[in-house]
Design an enzyme around this catalytic site. Sequence first.
Site, PDB file in Angstrom:
ATOM      1  N   GLY A  15      32.630  38.036  33.814  1.00  0.00           N
ATOM      2  CA  GLY A  15      31.996  38.633  34.992  1.00  0.00           C
ATOM      3  C   GLY A  15      31.172  39.841  34.592  1.00  0.00           C
ATOM      4  N   ARG A  76      30.667  32.342  32.041  1.00  0.00           N
ATOM      5  CA  ARG A  76      32.101  32.209  31.766  1.00  0.00           C
ATOM      6  C   ARG A  76      32.358  31.034  30.810  1.00  0.00           C
ATOM      7  NH1 ARG A  76      35.187  35.747  34.480  1.00  0.00           N
ATOM      8  NH2 ARG A  76      34.477  36.527  36.489  1.00  0.00           N
ATOM      9  N   ASP A 107      39.399  39.809  28.848  1.00  0.00           N
ATOM     10  CA  ASP A 107      40.402  39.109  28.031  1.00  0.00           C
ATOM     11  C   ASP A 107      39.938  37.732  27.560  1.00  0.00           C
ATOM     12  OD1 ASP A 107      40.587  38.489  30.751  1.00  0.00           O
ATOM     13  OD2 ASP A 107      42.672  37.845  30.598  1.00  0.00           O
ATOM     14  N   THR A 129      35.680  45.401  31.769  1.00  0.00           N
ATOM     15  CA  THR A 129      36.121  44.781  33.030  1.00  0.00           C
ATOM     16  C   THR A 129      36.320  45.854  34.088  1.00  0.00           C
ATOM     17  OG1 THR A 129      37.886  43.647  34.230  1.00  0.00           O
ATOM     18  CG2 THR A 129      38.547  44.668  32.184  1.00  0.00           C
ATOM     19  N   ASP A 131      38.371  45.551  36.256  1.00  0.00           N
ATOM     20  CA  ASP A 131      39.803  45.504  36.577  1.00  0.00           C
ATOM     21  C   ASP A 131      40.652  46.480  35.753  1.00  0.00           C
ATOM     22  OD1 ASP A 131      39.128  43.530  38.324  1.00  0.00           O
ATOM     23  OD2 ASP A 131      39.936  41.875  37.135  1.00  0.00           O
ATOM     24  N   ASP A 133      42.206  46.136  32.974  1.00  0.00           N
ATOM     25  CA  ASP A 133      43.521  45.565  32.640  1.00  0.00           C
ATOM     26  C   ASP A 133      43.638  45.093  31.181  1.00  0.00           C
ATOM     27  OD1 ASP A 133      41.842  43.411  32.799  1.00  0.00           O
ATOM     28  OD2 ASP A 133      43.011  42.275  34.262  1.00  0.00           O
ATOM     29  N   ARG A 175      42.754  40.752  39.680  1.00  0.00           N
ATOM     30  CA  ARG A 175      43.410  39.444  39.590  1.00  0.00           C
ATOM     31  C   ARG A 175      44.881  39.589  39.176  1.00  0.00           C
ATOM     32  NH1 ARG A 175      41.818  34.024  38.700  1.00  0.00           N
ATOM     33  NH2 ARG A 175      39.731  34.622  39.354  1.00  0.00           N
TER      34      ARG A 175
HETATM   35  O1  F6P Z   1      35.924  40.704  36.321  1.00  0.00           O
HETATM   36  C1  F6P Z   1      37.171  40.318  36.820  1.00  0.00           C
HETATM   37  C2  F6P Z   1      37.025  39.977  38.253  1.00  0.00           C
HETATM   38  O2  F6P Z   1      36.424  41.068  38.822  1.00  0.00           O
HETATM   39  C3  F6P Z   1      38.331  39.632  38.984  1.00  0.00           C
HETATM   40  O3  F6P Z   1      38.951  40.711  39.595  1.00  0.00           O
HETATM   41  C4  F6P Z   1      37.852  38.615  39.987  1.00  0.00           C
HETATM   42  O4  F6P Z   1      38.883  37.740  40.371  1.00  0.00           O
HETATM   43  C5  F6P Z   1      36.793  37.896  39.233  1.00  0.00           C
HETATM   44  O5  F6P Z   1      36.197  38.843  38.386  1.00  0.00           O
HETATM   45  C6  F6P Z   1      35.766  37.210  40.118  1.00  0.00           C
HETATM   46  O6  F6P Z   1      34.668  36.876  39.356  1.00  0.00           O
HETATM   47  P1  F6P Z   1      33.609  35.720  39.691  1.00  0.00           P
HETATM   48  O7  F6P Z   1      33.496  35.661  41.178  1.00  0.00           O
HETATM   49  O8  F6P Z   1      32.361  36.171  39.037  1.00  0.00           O
HETATM   50  O9  F6P Z   1      34.131  34.468  39.105  1.00  0.00           O
END
Ligand code: F6P
Length: 344
Positions: A15, A76, A107, A129, A131, A133, A175
């Site tokens: 992301g 991704r 990750d 990220t 997040d 994490d 997440r």
């Molecule tokens: O980058 C991690 C994150 O922000 C998560 O918290 C979230 O679930 C995910 O990306 C959503 O990403 P996308 O909608 O781009 O698949």
Amino acid sequence: MKSKVKRFGILTGGGDCPGLNAVLVGAVRKAISLNHKIVGIRRGWAGMIEKDVMRLDRDAVSGILHRGGTMLRTSRTNPCKSKGDIQKVKKDYRELKLDGLICVGGDDTLGAAYKLFQEGLNTIGVPKTIDNDLSGTDRTFGFDTAVNIATEAIDRLHTTAESHDRVLVVELMGRHAGWIALHAGLAGGADVIMIPEVEMTMKEVCDIIKQRHKRGRDFSIVAVAEGASLGGDFVSKEYPRDEFGHVRLGGLGGIISEEIEKRTGFETRTVVLGHLQRGGTPTAYDRYLGLWFGARAVELADAGEFGKMVGLRGTKFVAVDLRRVKKLRTVDPKQYEAARIFFG
Ligand code: F6P
């Protein structure tokens, strides 16, 4: 004697995240100072499979420092999902005559970087990220921006919630870890914060709200991380999983909202902040962190310290084993419990 000019590739995967462009600026400027070259790999690992590259020199990264997103684009794509793709990545690495590959990601991207390191590629990681994490670093860039956006959203929700005597549930990203919800929830004065690490029942949530309303407050704000649990599985959408096997999260805020209204009788609405947390201008801190992460990654590559990730420990930049990012860094439940004094 003049040292050898080296060629390093750089890619941004997973992301997008505010501060990615700052990492690119940091890496390019450092490489120039060491007389090395940087090649931009487009669209994350997809670019290493399809040999989709672009020039990354001083001009190419001029004027992007303050911009969100990534000028390299991202995807991704999982390069390790088949032997064939791993072979393609290795072949392109050779054909591009790379001395190292800097992988900026979370990750999944860094997990792939580690596997490819084991396959003989000179990979280096940069922790990205919103997040926050990832293990091996106290901070990932992008988190500060996301927290600020979420806090501002909670501030705004306060005034409308108060005007209408409503409960407002705001669903935030996160997440596996509740860092954004915890930090923005506390900073924004949310009355209840729900995170994946600590399960909370709907009874507990509603009791906090009811007690607050008994004290004469006619509105409440609930900050919930999308990955929080109500005792079951993730709340997710019916979409195919991504190449790393992740389901698409979303919808928990709506479920909690309906339940609060049913149990308390207070009118309740939901706001899903979603990708607003990832888009747009990075904060000063994320630009600063991004610049240094990029520069340090090139330093590691120059020193031949492969299989490592740049990390932040306190105020120091360190090199940690890429293997360590396999374990996620989550909120310590004790820290969450201590924060309960601010609820309600
Ligand atoms: O980058 C991690 C994150 O922000 C998560 O918290 C979230 O679930 C995910 O990306 C959503 O990403 P996308 O909608 O781009 O698949």
